[in-house]
Design a protein around this motif. Structure first.
Motif, PDB file in Angstrom:
ATOM      1  N   GLU A  59      -1.520  -2.343  11.595  1.00  0.00           N
ATOM      2  CA  GLU A  59      -2.018  -2.411  10.197  1.00  0.00           C
ATOM      3  C   GLU A  59      -3.247  -3.310  10.020  1.00  0.00           C
ATOM      4  OE1 GLU A  59      -0.835  -0.018   8.712  1.00  0.00           O
ATOM      5  OE2 GLU A  59       1.282   0.224   9.166  1.00  0.00           O
ATOM      6  N   PRO A  66      -7.990   6.751   6.604  1.00  0.00           N
ATOM      7  CA  PRO A  66      -8.417   5.990   5.439  1.00  0.00           C
ATOM      8  C   PRO A  66      -7.222   5.534   4.603  1.00  0.00           C
ATOM      9  CG  PRO A  66      -8.719   8.327   5.070  1.00  0.00           C
ATOM     10  CD  PRO A  66      -8.321   8.179   6.509  1.00  0.00           C
ATOM     11  N   PHE A  67      -7.323   4.352   4.039  1.00  0.00           N
ATOM     12  CA  PHE A  67      -6.372   3.938   3.014  1.00  0.00           C
ATOM     13  C   PHE A  67      -6.599   4.825   1.796  1.00  0.00           C
ATOM     14  CE2 PHE A  67      -6.244   1.710  -1.090  1.00  0.00           C
ATOM     15  CZ  PHE A  67      -4.881   1.573  -1.220  1.00  0.00           C
ATOM     16  N   ILE A  68      -5.512   5.299   1.197  1.00  0.00           N
ATOM     17  CA  ILE A  68      -5.596   6.099  -0.028  1.00  0.00           C
ATOM     18  C   ILE A  68      -4.585   5.503  -1.011  1.00  0.00           C
ATOM     19  CG2 ILE A  68      -5.338   8.409  -1.054  1.00  0.00           C
ATOM     20  CD1 ILE A  68      -5.794   9.575   1.777  1.00  0.00           C
ATOM     21  N   TYR A 115       0.808  -1.226   0.000  1.00  0.00           N
ATOM     22  CA  TYR A 115       0.000   0.000   0.000  1.00  0.00           C
ATOM     23  C   TYR A 115       0.842   1.277   0.000  1.00  0.00           C
ATOM     24  CZ  TYR A 115       1.049  -1.107   4.906  1.00  0.00           C
ATOM     25  OH  TYR A 115       1.686  -1.470   6.062  1.00  0.00           O
ATOM     26  N   CYS A 116       2.121   1.162   0.291  1.00  0.00           N
ATOM     27  CA  CYS A 116       2.873   2.363   0.684  1.00  0.00           C
ATOM     28  C   CYS A 116       3.720   2.959  -0.436  1.00  0.00           C
ATOM     29  CB  CYS A 116       3.754   2.027   1.873  1.00  0.00           C
ATOM     30  SG  CYS A 116       4.644   3.464   2.488  1.00  0.00           S
ATOM     31  N   GLN A 154       9.536  10.431  12.226  1.00  0.00           N
ATOM     32  CA  GLN A 154       8.970   9.343  11.441  1.00  0.00           C
ATOM     33  C   GLN A 154       9.820   9.075  10.213  1.00  0.00           C
ATOM     34  OE1 GLN A 154       5.005   9.321   9.066  1.00  0.00           O
ATOM     35  NE2 GLN A 154       4.565   8.296  10.995  1.00  0.00           N
ATOM     36  N   MET A 195      -5.285   1.095   8.824  1.00  0.00           N
ATOM     37  CA  MET A 195      -5.922   1.888   7.778  1.00  0.00           C
ATOM     38  C   MET A 195      -7.376   1.438   7.636  1.00  0.00           C
ATOM     39  SD  MET A 195      -2.960   1.960   4.891  1.00  0.00           S
ATOM     40  CE  MET A 195      -2.647   0.221   5.042  1.00  0.00           C
ATOM     41  N   ARG A 248       1.882   1.263  13.832  1.00  0.00           N
ATOM     42  CA  ARG A 248       0.556   0.735  13.517  1.00  0.00           C
ATOM     43  C   ARG A 248       0.636  -0.774  13.314  1.00  0.00           C
ATOM     44  NH1 ARG A 248      -2.458   4.755   9.325  1.00  0.00           N
ATOM     45  NH2 ARG A 248      -2.623   6.597  10.663  1.00  0.00           N
ATOM     46  N   LEU A 286       3.195   8.782   1.076  1.00  0.00           N
ATOM     47  CA  LEU A 286       2.748   7.407   1.326  1.00  0.00           C
ATOM     48  C   LEU A 286       1.559   7.089   0.431  1.00  0.00           C
ATOM     49  CD1 LEU A 286       2.866   7.378   5.231  1.00  0.00           C
ATOM     50  CD2 LEU A 286       4.721   7.021   3.607  1.00  0.00           C
ATOM     51  N   TYR A 287       0.834   8.162   0.036  1.00  0.00           N
ATOM     52  CA  TYR A 287      -0.357   8.007  -0.805  1.00  0.00           C
ATOM     53  C   TYR A 287      -0.489   9.251  -1.668  1.00  0.00           C
ATOM     54  CZ  TYR A 287      -1.777  10.585   3.354  1.00  0.00           C
ATOM     55  OH  TYR A 287      -1.807  11.485   4.406  1.00  0.00           O
TER      56      TYR A 287
END
Ligand code: 5AD
Ligand code: FES
Length: 351
Positions: free
Chosen positions: A162, A231-233, A68-69, A106, A201, A160, A307-308
């Motif tokens: 995840e 939210p996942f994006i 996802y990243c 981070q 997410m 996280r 990341l998104y």
């Protein structure tokens, strides 16, 4: 269904099937009731204060390849960067002037930052800003490394989980990453004495209501001090480029549930939430969140820590975000607190 919300409000927990029902039967009316309860609980513990965390994205090199990243190892189009110790300290100086009393370091899982390097950074921040909290968000490391960072002065750690489901975890990550190790890291961090944050997410690919129920049960069991959900994006240069984003509506609903489950939890209205809706962060606070984490990274690297897609604030200076957020929080009757914003149950470590 309101009885379930009342039960959650009074007892801070539900049975798995009850969580499932509460999530699957959600509608606007229920959300209003849930969010009203969640705001009441937040106000009882934290008043109208919203805590700010200055996010310093100090490296986007990453050894991992999470599907996802956007900064996954296999994304050859990402322009990689690392901040020097001096650049990191400069971010803290700017942040301190703006009223930040927590700095979140981070980064991707970057082998360049050995334990010694991380310890050096923690020590220099703590030396110059003894009244500030240092939060690390640098992924999975050994117990010994976590302990060494803590002993050097780190106060909090965000990692996280995840997803709390093994098979779902395997759909989001390559084989060499394991949920078991991730959970072990979280328990280690807690045992060492960190204020710990887990999270997931919302609407990640293949996520079901059962997975979310599992996440909530895991969160309840871990009892973290912080929970990060957003939210996942999709990011265009990842295997999940074509997947659908998570929704504002479900994220807000879950924020409110988490506030009722862990009344004193530190709960951010995340940048991802602000990305899928122009008033996403305000709405997150109105759902029971009490943290915002604006970016303190130098403007020159902001577009590189993606990341998104469509991430907000990539063209803004730290000061712009700080004042923007102040206005946003005031527009909903909240105010930004100039303090470390520790979890209620945590006695401040002396500097
Ligand atoms: N959309 C939303 N959140 C993401 N993260 C990583 N990639 C994405 C994405 N595409 C989240 C992960 C990670 C945190 C730093 O950012 O949950 O733990
Ligand atoms: Fe960054 Fe509004 S918070 S511009």
């Amino acid at each position: 269904m309101k009885q379930l919300i009342d039960k959650l409000y009074h007892t801070t927990g539900l049975e798995p099937d009850e969580y499932k029902t509460l999530i699957d039967s959600r509608n606007e009316d229920l959300y209003e009731y849930l969010a009203w309860r969640a705001r009441e609980v937040r106000t009882r513990h934290y008043g109208h204060d919203v805590y700010i965390r200055g996010l310093i994205e100090f490296t986007n090199y990453c050894r991992n390849d999470c599907y996802y990243c956007g900064i996954r190892k296999s994304n050859r189009s990402a322009q990689r960067y690392r901040l020097t110790d001096e650049q990191i300290l400069e971010c803290c100086r700017t942040g301190y002037e703006l009223g930040f009393r927590t700095f979140v370091l981070q980064g991707g899982e970057d082998g360049y930052y050995t334990d010694e390097k991380v310890i050096g950074i923690i020590r220099s921040i703590k030396k110059e800003f003894p009244d500030c909290a240092v939060t690390l968000s640098i992924g999975e490391r050994s117990y010994e490394s976590y302990k060494a960072f803590y002993d050097a002065g780190a106060d909090r750690y965000l990692l996280r989980h995840e997803t709390a489901d093994e098979s779902h975890y395997a759909m989001l990550h390559p084989e060499k990453m394991s949920l078991k190790n991730r959970k072990q890291c979280l328990y280690d961090l807690k045992q060492i004495g960190y204020q710990v944050g887990c999270g997931f997410m919302v609407g990640s690919p293949y996520q079901t209501t059962d997975h979310i129920v599992g996440d909530l049960l895991f969160i309840k069991e871990l009892e973290p001090h912080m929970v990060g959900i957003g939210p996942f994006i999709p990011h265009h240069a990842t295997p999940f480029a074509g997947k659908e984003a998570g929704t504002l509506e479900l994220t807000l609903y879950l924020l409110a549930i988490i506030r009722l489950m862990l009344p004193e939890v530190l709960l951010p209205a995340t940048t991802a939430l602000g990305t899928i809706d122009p008033r996403g962060r305000e709405r997150g606070i109105l759902a029971g969140a009490n943290i915002v984490m604006p970016n303190l990274s130098p403007k020159s690297v902001r577009e590189k820590y993606l990341l998104y897609d469509n991430k907000i604030c990539t063209g803004d200076e730290a000061a712009e975000c700080r004042y923007c957020l102040e206005k946003r929080m005031e527009s909903i009757g909240c105010r930004i607190a100039v303090s470390r914003g520790d979890h209620k149950a945590c006695i401040q470590k002396t500097a």
